[in-house]
Write a protein that holds these residues in place. Sequence first.
Motif, PDB file in Angstrom:
ATOM      1  N   SER A   1      -1.029   8.083   1.601  1.00 31.97           N
ATOM      2  CA  SER A   1      -0.378   7.882   0.311  1.00 31.97           C
ATOM      3  C   SER A   1       0.912   7.111   0.563  1.00 31.97           C
ATOM      4  N   ASP A   2       1.471   6.536  -0.509  1.00 30.93           N
ATOM      5  CA  ASP A   2       2.687   5.741  -0.344  1.00 30.93           C
ATOM      6  C   ASP A   2       3.805   6.568   0.293  1.00 30.93           C
ATOM      7  N   TRP A   3       3.875   7.857  -0.051  1.00 25.79           N
ATOM      8  CA  TRP A   3       4.962   8.691   0.447  1.00 25.79           C
ATOM      9  C   TRP A   3       4.742   9.151   1.889  1.00 25.79           C
TER      10      TRP A   3
ATOM     11  N   LEU B   1       3.318   6.919   4.135  1.00 22.95           N
ATOM     12  CA  LEU B   1       3.181   5.697   4.934  1.00 22.95           C
ATOM     13  C   LEU B   1       4.296   5.496   5.968  1.00 22.95           C
TER      14      LEU B   1
ATOM     15  N   ALA C   1       2.582  -3.642  -2.000  1.00 25.96           N
ATOM     16  CA  ALA C   1       2.401  -2.213  -1.724  1.00 25.96           C
ATOM     17  C   ALA C   1       1.834  -2.006  -0.320  1.00 25.96           C
TER      18      ALA C   1
ATOM     19  N   THR D   1       4.519  -2.461   2.379  1.00 20.67           N
ATOM     20  CA  THR D   1       5.786  -1.787   2.066  1.00 20.67           C
ATOM     21  C   THR D   1       6.667  -1.609   3.293  1.00 20.67           C
TER      22      THR D   1
ATOM     23  N   PRO E   1      -5.096  -0.643   0.357  1.00 27.23           N
ATOM     24  CA  PRO E   1      -4.966   0.200  -0.837  1.00 27.23           C
ATOM     25  C   PRO E   1      -6.315   0.410  -1.528  1.00 27.23           C
TER      26      PRO E   1
ATOM     27  N   ALA F   1      10.595   0.710  -7.020  1.00 26.42           N
ATOM     28  CA  ALA F   1      10.035   1.422  -5.858  1.00 26.42           C
ATOM     29  C   ALA F   1      10.990   2.503  -5.384  1.00 26.42           C
TER      30      ALA F   1
END
Lengths: 417, 285
Positions: free
Chosen positions: A86-88, A90, A122, A125, A134, A372
């Motif tokens: 997930s983005d958090w 990464l 994304a 990032t 993604p 972001a």
Amino acid sequence: MRKTLLTLVLLCVLFTSILFSNTTLRMIQVFASPERTKIIENIIEKFEALKPGVKIELISPPYETAVSKVNIMMSNEEPLDIVEVSDWLLSGLVSMGVLENLERYITRSEQAKYWVDGVVEAARTVNNTAYIMPNAIYVKTLFYRPDILEKYNILGAPRSMGEMMAICQYITNGRDQYGYSYRGIDPVNFMDLVLCSFFNDIDPACMYKTTSGKIIFEDPRALEGLKFYIELYHKASPKDSISWGFDEQVNAFVSGLTPILFQDPDTTALLNYLLTTGVYKTAPLPVGPGGKVYPTFGFGGWGIPSYSKNKDIAWEFIEFFNLPENAAYFCKEYGALPVDSRIYESDPYFGSAVFDGWAAMFDDPVTYQITAYPIDNELWGEWFRLQGDIQERLLMNRMTPERALQEFTNFWKDAGI
Amino acid sequence: MALFIPTFSVIGFLTIYPTIRGFILSFQNYTVFNIRRIRYIGLQNYERVLQSGDFGLILWNTFVWIFFSVLFQMLLGLGLALLMRKPFKGRGIYAGFVFYPWALSGFAIGLIWRWLFDGSFGIINDILIRLGIIERGISFFSDPVLAMVAVITVNIWYGFPFFAIMILAALQGIPQDVYESAWMDGANPINTFFKVTLPFIRPVLINTVLLRVIWVMNYPDIIYAMTRGGPAKATEILSVYMINIVFYENNNFSKASAVGVIIISILMVFTTFTYLVTNTKRMEL
């Protein structure tokens, strides 16, 4: 000649089958639920049918502990070939040096050409390098219940934060009807959405800074926004929403207790199951006094551990998963926004009324300016806890908004954003 | 001596090694994100824990949680054991139902009770409203005192069967002729309870209280499932604090280990003190 060709083809088949024979890929997801697991298993089954000899073992830890599980497994270099990031999650995994740089795969991939705006950024990032492919986008929008609002002669969704407050207060009776589905547990992204809407100069690269580089919590507009958000709880939300997580928020929305909700697209799958078509609608997030609102571009994707021994086959599966037909199936059933622009054109579901909120927001990127989180900051993980604790104190009047903003400012100054 | 080796090996592997490892960890900077750069940092983790502004509150919460949980578990367990002492028809089935909560997972219990106590959809509020006791739902989890009352209530419900089982076993070991002698000497039921029953079950009571204090202190399941320590840390006890550090502070296992060592230290002091006091009393008798 034909014999030679036939022999070559047979040799290729033989070689491929030897190469892929008895290969088991270990894959872990982080947003596991029984429904989601079934969806991914269906895609795995299709892949296994195409690749005899390749097996994929899916690990689905409980949602609450999944991030820790991934961190621990990867830091110990336990066997894994495909990991959901997930983005958090990464930046932490990249800083541990356990994620493979996927640039060589992505630059060759046809699929990357069709990514919707923002997906390339994304994927890159951290360190401007793609460590994940993604598979879905998560942007919050406004969900509302026209049937409940019409009972109070309110037509349509609120367009501004002020209007939303007025509507929510108007329909709240303190017993069985409230306006807003407040988020008590893990409030990051809910508090920030409201607070930032009082600004008109949020940095697109960092939600907690203005374009002039100032930390937003130092600005008087943050105080206005925070006071507004606290008032939303006291005047228009159930008292026990201080302890609400996702389930309670959605439950209150479904029951009609709170007809206004901010949530991510994965809520649609649940709502489509629990409510009949048309009972709920989506609309753009209400804009604040700054004339804008700042949703964040959340994303999830598949990565490959740097120590995996099956990187090429793992990549084949990731590409297979992101084929338009599979990605559309995944996003529709799970409830997420696809990353592939072709899906929006080919699948009528993603053009239906359910997606009105997102469509309107994406059409007006100036008003609905994507921003972001500083997820690559080392202290990002601790921010969650701090913001959650302070929100609870604020709602219980155990801390003043001024003091809370001072704490937020100190935290981010120490973190060096 | 060789016969003890398997036992010592199992205890060493399952208990002693993790304890020592946790102790060492508490002096390091072990988080998942710097697993390859681990070093000793002295007492920094302890300093961070003890200097945290909420540590006093967490200690107080831990005391309240243990005291009221164990006290009411013991009283209810004792009452239940006394009621079940004499055989009656269906006692086995009845006992099965009563002891059932003890067999359930603490986390599952917490989740179920969380919904029962829910301020908007909970059955408890619904019943109270239908009975006309309250007009609108009580938000148990938005009030620090009510939240603590709720989690302790659930823990009492969960834990009192254990007391009942232990006390019932002790009661069944009291010779009947002691009671008969007491009755012949003219003792009333209250005198009999305090002069006969209580002294006989006292060793079991002390040991069970001791065990329960240790277990309850190390038992975050119910609180974690119901409140995660909220609102505003009002129900955060040491073991919940330890979990929250792991989940919300970048998997900081070292700081969490420091909390673990503090828990062990408190329990060691408590256990030693309890044994000293109870042994002195026994000698006085």
